[in-house]
Design a protein around this motif. Structure first.
Motif, PDB file in Angstrom:
ATOM      1  N   GLY A 120       6.328  -1.519   7.474  1.00 58.57           N
ATOM      2  CA  GLY A 120       4.928  -1.887   7.163  1.00 58.57           C
ATOM      3  C   GLY A 120       4.030  -1.755   8.762  1.00 58.57           C
ATOM      4  N   SER A 121       4.619  -1.068   9.540  1.00 65.54           N
ATOM      5  CA  SER A 121       4.044  -1.024  10.809  1.00 65.54           C
ATOM      6  C   SER A 121       2.965   0.185  10.624  1.00 65.54           C
ATOM      7  CB  SER A 121       4.863  -0.711  11.930  1.00 65.54           C
ATOM      8  OG  SER A 121       5.554   0.445  11.633  1.00 65.54           O
ATOM      9  N   MET A 122       2.789   1.096   9.476  1.00 60.00           N
ATOM     10  CA  MET A 122       1.995   1.901   9.200  1.00 60.00           C
ATOM     11  C   MET A 122       1.629   2.143   7.847  1.00 60.00           C
ATOM     12  SD  MET A 122       2.827   5.969  10.200  1.00 60.00           S
ATOM     13  CE  MET A 122       2.541   5.606  11.928  1.00 60.00           C
ATOM     14  N   MET A 123       0.371   2.605   7.235  1.00 66.16           N
ATOM     15  CA  MET A 123       0.436   2.592   5.857  1.00 66.16           C
ATOM     16  C   MET A 123      -0.429   3.959   5.585  1.00 66.16           C
ATOM     17  SD  MET A 123      -2.674  -0.343   5.180  1.00 66.16           S
ATOM     18  CE  MET A 123      -2.244  -1.361   6.510  1.00 66.16           C
ATOM     19  N   LEU A 124       0.024   4.755   4.448  1.00 67.22           N
ATOM     20  CA  LEU A 124      -0.818   5.556   3.753  1.00 67.22           C
ATOM     21  C   LEU A 124      -1.802   5.121   2.810  1.00 67.22           C
ATOM     22  CD1 LEU A 124      -0.887   8.818   3.390  1.00 67.22           C
ATOM     23  CD2 LEU A 124       0.928   8.275   1.372  1.00 67.22           C
ATOM     24  N   LEU A 180      -7.097  21.679  -0.256  1.00 67.88           N
ATOM     25  CA  LEU A 180      -6.581  20.463   0.050  1.00 67.88           C
ATOM     26  C   LEU A 180      -7.103  19.363  -0.847  1.00 67.88           C
ATOM     27  CD1 LEU A 180      -7.283  20.716   4.072  1.00 67.88           C
ATOM     28  CD2 LEU A 180      -5.128  21.245   2.752  1.00 67.88           C
ATOM     29  N   PRO A 181      -6.322  18.250  -0.926  1.00 70.53           N
ATOM     30  CA  PRO A 181      -6.817  16.872  -1.721  1.00 70.53           C
ATOM     31  C   PRO A 181      -7.841  16.223  -0.864  1.00 70.53           C
ATOM     32  CG  PRO A 181      -4.661  16.683  -0.769  1.00 70.53           C
ATOM     33  CD  PRO A 181      -4.908  18.244  -0.504  1.00 70.53           C
ATOM     34  N   PHE A 182      -8.767  15.432  -1.346  1.00 71.13           N
ATOM     35  CA  PHE A 182      -9.264  14.564  -0.620  1.00 71.13           C
ATOM     36  C   PHE A 182      -8.673  13.122  -0.273  1.00 71.13           C
ATOM     37  CE2 PHE A 182     -12.764  17.241  -2.643  1.00 71.13           C
ATOM     38  CZ  PHE A 182     -13.588  17.250  -1.460  1.00 71.13           C
ATOM     39  N   GLY A 183      -9.135  12.628   0.786  1.00 71.26           N
ATOM     40  CA  GLY A 183      -9.208  11.201   0.966  1.00 71.26           C
ATOM     41  C   GLY A 183      -7.935  10.617   1.748  1.00 71.26           C
ATOM     42  N   TRP A 184      -6.813  11.769   1.963  1.00 67.07           N
ATOM     43  CA  TRP A 184      -5.514  10.766   2.754  1.00 67.07           C
ATOM     44  C   TRP A 184      -5.609  10.502   4.147  1.00 67.07           C
ATOM     45  CZ3 TRP A 184      -2.464   8.904  -0.879  1.00 67.07           C
ATOM     46  CH2 TRP A 184      -2.191   9.601  -2.220  1.00 67.07           C
ATOM     47  N   ALA A 185      -5.206   9.510   4.355  1.00 65.92           N
ATOM     48  CA  ALA A 185      -5.359   9.021   5.736  1.00 65.92           C
ATOM     49  C   ALA A 185      -3.963   8.125   6.226  1.00 65.92           C
ATOM     50  CB  ALA A 185      -6.554   8.331   6.203  1.00 65.92           C
ATOM     51  N   LEU A 186      -3.778   8.041   7.419  1.00 68.58           N
ATOM     52  CA  LEU A 186      -2.782   7.137   7.727  1.00 68.58           C
ATOM     53  C   LEU A 186      -3.256   5.987   8.980  1.00 68.58           C
ATOM     54  CD1 LEU A 186       0.324   9.225   8.903  1.00 68.58           C
ATOM     55  CD2 LEU A 186       0.409   7.503   7.044  1.00 68.58           C
ATOM     56  N   ILE A 187      -2.676   4.884   8.675  1.00 67.23           N
ATOM     57  CA  ILE A 187      -3.332   3.588   9.439  1.00 67.23           C
ATOM     58  C   ILE A 187      -2.217   3.175  10.063  1.00 67.23           C
ATOM     59  CG2 ILE A 187      -4.364   1.515   9.389  1.00 67.23           C
ATOM     60  CD1 ILE A 187      -6.309   2.378   7.321  1.00 67.23           C
ATOM     61  N   GLU A 188      -2.204   2.823  11.352  1.00 68.15           N
ATOM     62  CA  GLU A 188      -1.204   2.503  12.341  1.00 68.15           C
ATOM     63  C   GLU A 188      -1.485   0.853  12.688  1.00 68.15           C
ATOM     64  OE1 GLU A 188       0.394   5.438  15.320  1.00 68.15           O
ATOM     65  OE2 GLU A 188      -1.640   6.016  14.749  1.00 68.15           O
ATOM     66  N   ILE A 189      -0.555   0.112  12.642  1.00 67.78           N
ATOM     67  CA  ILE A 189      -1.049  -1.309  12.773  1.00 67.78           C
ATOM     68  C   ILE A 189      -0.159  -1.756  14.320  1.00 67.78           C
ATOM     69  CG2 ILE A 189      -0.728  -3.711  12.024  1.00 67.78           C
ATOM     70  CD1 ILE A 189      -0.039  -2.446   9.026  1.00 67.78           C
ATOM     71  N   ASP A 190      -1.073  -2.129  15.323  1.00 67.52           N
ATOM     72  CA  ASP A 190      -0.657  -2.324  16.461  1.00 67.52           C
ATOM     73  C   ASP A 190       0.106  -1.367  16.988  1.00 67.52           C
ATOM     74  OD1 ASP A 190      -2.306  -4.702  16.734  1.00 67.52           O
ATOM     75  OD2 ASP A 190      -0.896  -5.779  15.707  1.00 67.52           O
ATOM     76  N   ALA A 204       0.942  -1.288   0.118  1.00 68.85           N
ATOM     77  CA  ALA A 204       0.110   0.066   0.015  1.00 68.85           C
ATOM     78  C   ALA A 204       0.800   1.337  -0.056  1.00 68.85           C
ATOM     79  CB  ALA A 204      -0.936   0.112   1.220  1.00 68.85           C
ATOM     80  N   ASN A 205       1.844   1.440   0.844  1.00 70.01           N
ATOM     81  CA  ASN A 205       2.838   2.366   0.785  1.00 70.01           C
ATOM     82  C   ASN A 205       3.519   2.690  -0.589  1.00 70.01           C
ATOM     83  OD1 ASN A 205       2.063   3.128   3.324  1.00 70.01           O
ATOM     84  ND2 ASN A 205       3.600   1.797   4.181  1.00 70.01           N
ATOM     85  N   ARG A 206       4.217   1.518  -0.910  1.00 72.70           N
ATOM     86  CA  ARG A 206       4.695   1.599  -2.566  1.00 72.70           C
ATOM     87  C   ARG A 206       3.680   2.232  -3.365  1.00 72.70           C
ATOM     88  NH1 ARG A 206       5.698  -3.417  -3.019  1.00 72.70           N
ATOM     89  NH2 ARG A 206       7.756  -3.470  -2.121  1.00 72.70           N
ATOM     90  N   TYR A 207       2.394   1.804  -3.359  1.00 69.44           N
ATOM     91  CA  TYR A 207       1.506   2.296  -4.145  1.00 69.44           C
ATOM     92  C   TYR A 207       1.077   3.684  -3.852  1.00 69.44           C
ATOM     93  CZ  TYR A 207      -2.818   2.456  -6.694  1.00 69.44           C
ATOM     94  OH  TYR A 207      -3.818   3.050  -7.641  1.00 69.44           O
TER      95      TYR A 207
END
Length: 424
Positions: free
Chosen positions: A323-327, A380-390, A280-283
């Motif tokens: 990969g402990s967090m993803m954009l 501002l652009p729409f839709g960007w978020a950060l997701i943290e994993i554990d 997901a981050n590479r993308y």
């Protein structure tokens, strides 16, 4: 030691920019009023009307005229605001538009037929009981799916190149059928609010990606404008969810006769959520920088937000790489480039009236969040978020980013507090 059958994960989501996930429902002038920078959403049947107000409402509805019905609700705005189940912040420009157009004729068609201002506002998806927004797990899983497909296509380019008509075949060749799709082993819940979620009614404005030059001068070529309820950025870990990845056992009881048809192939089985996060981050990181650079060159994007966000992603590079967090990019107006595969995208571009559409690898325009329909800077652009994993603890860099980009939330939270006090 054998691998566990299920691996659970705890996820936290922080919006980096306004997010709109459509619910298929709108706020309409017959179920909302706007006053002092606040949209009050209500159920007309729940309002406490006196006999005079009931009589006026009956007369307005029996007339069958939209302008009279809109004027009625605007006239008794305070009564309906008092019965509101939800209060949403509204930009000053949008409130002014409401006041100027409510209950008035927009134009007259040939033959004398009146066309009225609808003033509809697209709602973001929310729990029907609590009225709090949430992020569907399917939206999150869709981000991972697209990123996984791009990684597979990069490793094994399809031959021949798929066209706009056979996207389903292309996807099936890589991820398999419903039964053999590796991502069916990923089970994710919806991201539910961890507290009171701040939303705002904003404009969604459409802009050309490239400068338009006319008579030697650059002109601002804008498209249509919409009104959207958006989940606001700068809310630290405002959503939380759980997900699990199922790991197939080597021996199945009872025995599966044709595992190749009913089980995912090894290459399509997600080993861990961290591996999917790396995909997901590479993308997404590449697409984030490409779009923001283009918006920066066009002088459309808010410079402070862009500087803070670039610095944040730079600080979080170690977590993103492992990969402990993803954009991710979620919801409407994220752009077709954030939902298609690089080098294979076939994006439908509509042409003028009576002309056939064409298919291109990139879109020609971009949607941006604005406080005014006329704004062309500081968007501002729409839709960007950060997701943290554990996450083992708080994320100081992300907290600081939220502090620098949350000044707009104070007014919204005071609106929510006032509504809560009114209900008591």
């Amino acid at each position: 030691m054998s691998q566990a059958f299920l691996t659970p994960y705890r996820l936290f989501l922080t919006p980096l920019s306004p997010i709109h996930l459509g619910s298929g429902e709108d706020y309409e002038p017959t179920n909302y009023v706007i006053s002092d920078g606040v949209l009050y959403a209500f159920d007309p049947a729940q309002a406490a009307l006196n006999p005079q107000q009931r009589s006026e409402l009956q007369e307005a509805t029996q007339s069958g005229k939209i302008d009279r019905i809109q004027q009625y609700f605007d006239k008794h705005a305070q009564t309906f605001a008092d019965s509101a189940y939800k209060a949403v912040a509204v930009s000053t420009a949008l409130e002014n538009e409401y006041k100027e157009r409510i209950g008035k004729v927009a134009n007259r068609e040939t033959g004398g037929k009146n066309v009225y201002n609808r003033l509809d506002i697209e709602r973001t998806i929310a729990n029907p009981i609590t009225h709090q927004p949430y992020i569907p797990g399917s939206a999150f899983k869709g981000c991972l799916r697209t990123a996984l497909l791009e990684r597979m296509a990069r490793a094994h380019p399809p031959q021949p190149k798929p066209t706009s008509r056979d996207a389903g075949r292309f996807e099936g060749n890589y991820l398999g059928s419903f039964a053999s799709d590796g991502l069916r082993l990923l089970k994710t819940a919806d991201f539910m609010p961890a507290g009171d979620v701040a939303t705002q009614i904003q404009y969604a404005t459409n802009h050309k990606k490239k400068r338009v030059v006319k008579d030697g001068k650059t002109v601002e070529a804008k498209g249509v404008t919409g009104r959207r309820e958006t989940i606001q950025h700068g809310q630290y870990r405002v959503f939380a969810a759980t997900c699990t990845i199922q790991h197939l056992l080597l021996q199945h009881h009872p025995h599966i006769k044709q595992p190749q048809k009913s089980l995912p192939e090894n290459r399509a089985q997600p080993e861990s959520l961290q591996q999917l996060a790396i995909d997901a981050n590479r993308y997404h990181i590449k697409r984030f920088e490409q779009e923001c650079s283009q918006l920066e060159e066009r002088n459309l994007i808010a410079p402070d937000w862009l500087r803070h966000t670039r610095n944040l992603l730079a600080q979080l590079t170690p977590q993103l790489q492992k990969g402990s967090m993803m954009l991710v990019r979620l919801g409407k107006h994220g752009g077709a480039e954030s939902k298609t595969i690089n080098g294979l995208a076939q994006i439908k571009i509509m042409q003028g009236k009576g002309q056939k559409p064409v298919f291109e690898p990139k879109t020609k325009t971009v949607w941006l969040a604005a406080q005014s329909a006329a704004e062309t800077h500081g968007l501002l652009p729409f839709g960007w978020a950060l997701i943290e994993i554990d996450p083992p603890s708080d994320n100081n860099a992300l907290q600081q980013w939220c502090q620098h980009n949350s000044s707009h939330l104070a007014a919204i939270r005071s609106i929510h507090a006032a509504l809560a006090e009114r209900r008591q």
